[in-house]
Scaffold this motif. Sequence first.
Motif, short mmCIF file in Angstrom:
data_model
loop_
_atom_site.label_atom_id
_atom_site.label_comp_id
_atom_site.label_asym_id
_atom_site.label_seq_id
_atom_site.Cartn_x
_atom_site.Cartn_y
_atom_site.Cartn_z
N GLY A 345 0.78 -1.22 0.00
CA GLY A 345 0.00 0.00 0.00
C GLY A 345 0.81 1.27 0.00
N THR A 346 2.11 1.18 0.23
CA THR A 346 2.99 2.35 0.14
C THR A 346 3.49 2.59 -1.27
N GLY A 347 2.97 1.83 -2.24
CA GLY A 347 3.36 2.02 -3.63
C GLY A 347 4.47 1.10 -4.08
N THR A 348 4.40 -0.16 -3.66
CA THR A 348 5.44 -1.13 -3.98
C THR A 348 4.84 -2.39 -4.59
N ALA A 349 5.66 -3.17 -5.26
CA ALA A 349 5.24 -4.46 -5.80
C ALA A 349 6.48 -5.30 -6.05
N THR A 364 8.02 2.73 -5.00
CA THR A 364 7.73 4.17 -5.05
C THR A 364 7.45 4.66 -3.63
N GLN A 365 7.25 5.96 -3.49
CA GLN A 365 6.92 6.53 -2.17
C GLN A 365 5.56 7.20 -2.18
N LEU A 366 4.65 6.73 -3.07
CA LEU A 366 3.31 7.29 -3.17
C LEU A 366 2.29 6.24 -2.77
N GLU A 367 1.52 6.54 -1.73
CA GLU A 367 0.54 5.60 -1.21
C GLU A 367 -0.46 5.19 -2.29
N ALA A 368 -0.78 3.90 -2.32
CA ALA A 368 -1.80 3.41 -3.25
C ALA A 368 -3.16 3.99 -2.88
N GLU A 369 -3.97 4.22 -3.88
CA GLU A 369 -5.30 4.80 -3.64
C GLU A 369 -6.34 3.75 -3.29
N GLY A 370 -5.97 2.50 -3.32
CA GLY A 370 -6.89 1.41 -2.99
C GLY A 370 -6.29 0.10 -3.45
N PRO A 371 -7.03 -1.00 -3.29
CA PRO A 371 -6.48 -2.31 -3.66
C PRO A 371 -6.38 -2.55 -5.16
N VAL A 372 -7.05 -1.75 -5.97
CA VAL A 372 -6.98 -1.94 -7.42
C VAL A 372 -5.63 -1.42 -7.92
N PRO A 373 -4.86 -2.22 -8.66
CA PRO A 373 -3.55 -1.78 -9.13
C PRO A 373 -3.62 -0.50 -9.94
N SER A 374 -2.64 0.37 -9.74
CA SER A 374 -2.58 1.66 -10.44
C SER A 374 -2.19 1.47 -11.90
#
Length: 385
Positions: A345-349, A364-374
């Motif tokens: 959720g912190t923008g990693t995979a 990355t250092q940008l929080e995910a906006e939800g569980p759906v992949p960006s």
Amino acid sequence: MSAKKAGTLREILQRHVDEGPLPGAVAMVARGDRIEVAEVGAADTTAATPLTRDSIFRIASITKPVVAAAVMMLVEDGRIALDAPVDEWLPELASPMVVRTPASPVDDVVPAVRPITAFDLLTFRSGHGFPSDFTLPAVSPLFSELKQGPPQPQHVLPPDAWMAALSRIPLLHQPGDAWLYNIGSDILGVLIARVTGRPLPEFLAERVFEPLGMVDTGFAVPAGKRDRVPYYYRKDEAGGLEPIDAPDGQWSTVPPFPSGAGGLVSTLGDWYAFARMLLADGRAGDRTLLSPDSVRQMTRNHLTEPQRAAGTLFLEGQGWGFGGSVDVRAVDPWNVPGRYGWVGGTGTAAHITPSTGQVTILLTQLEAEGPVPSALLRDFWRYGA
């Protein structure tokens, strides 16, 4: 490079940074000796410090595979058994109650029909955790009492108090019946500590990080390394960035509750070392950390088709191994059957594909906006497919 790949890895990352508001990203696509790394953007919005492959990120839920591997080490040591109840070490789970239906009030409960096992926790089928519907009454205490959700390491209760709080929250499903997200890994972190009689950070350092040379991985960043930690952001309502955490913030000291679900910091190279160990059937150089059978159990799907379908919000039809998803689909270019790993959720995979020896890591250092992949994640996975 095939025609489907829209530019180089660096060009893909740069496009998303240029479009904003992502400050930066580092990524790797590796297969055997062919390793491609891209470093784009900056550690904060001032653009004064570039991100590099040595930047130390809050990796959130790609902590989960690491903790699952540590549990399998204890299984191989004969300290725990996958099919044995865990209440010997976790007495708080000895007599769990279950809401009569998932939509029932938290005081409308029935006894669990069987004990919770380590296998239940590893496969996220213990009855604890998040379903696709966050409005169910039994879900609310997970946020208020257990501080589940975006990581906030300094604000979570210590393990014994956390487990006591957990014991007062009913299960959403009977053990073994349904896949529910996240809490299984936090419970496993407590299990490791209690079985070994050692704090989770200490055990992971000795049995995982030191043998693999993961010198920048842990639950806190020492003062001498904080210049390598980027700021952590989320999108604000105007589409800009709101800072959540600074380099000397919540990950600057070991937290009261070292989260096995999402508490680690790490680097591109460190997680790659962990991935290579899994691809080598548990070996790293002349050391054996896990048996090939343990790695196979971690990286194969254990869910039934109905369980996969019920976890659509998080899984999107994927299966689940131990600590990570296992892709059993082949419906999109980036859906690689057998791919194992997860997103944070912190923008990693981070994922491996055992059949091809491929590793893909995005930090990355940008929080995910939800569980759906960006869109960035999907472009990255398409590139790495």
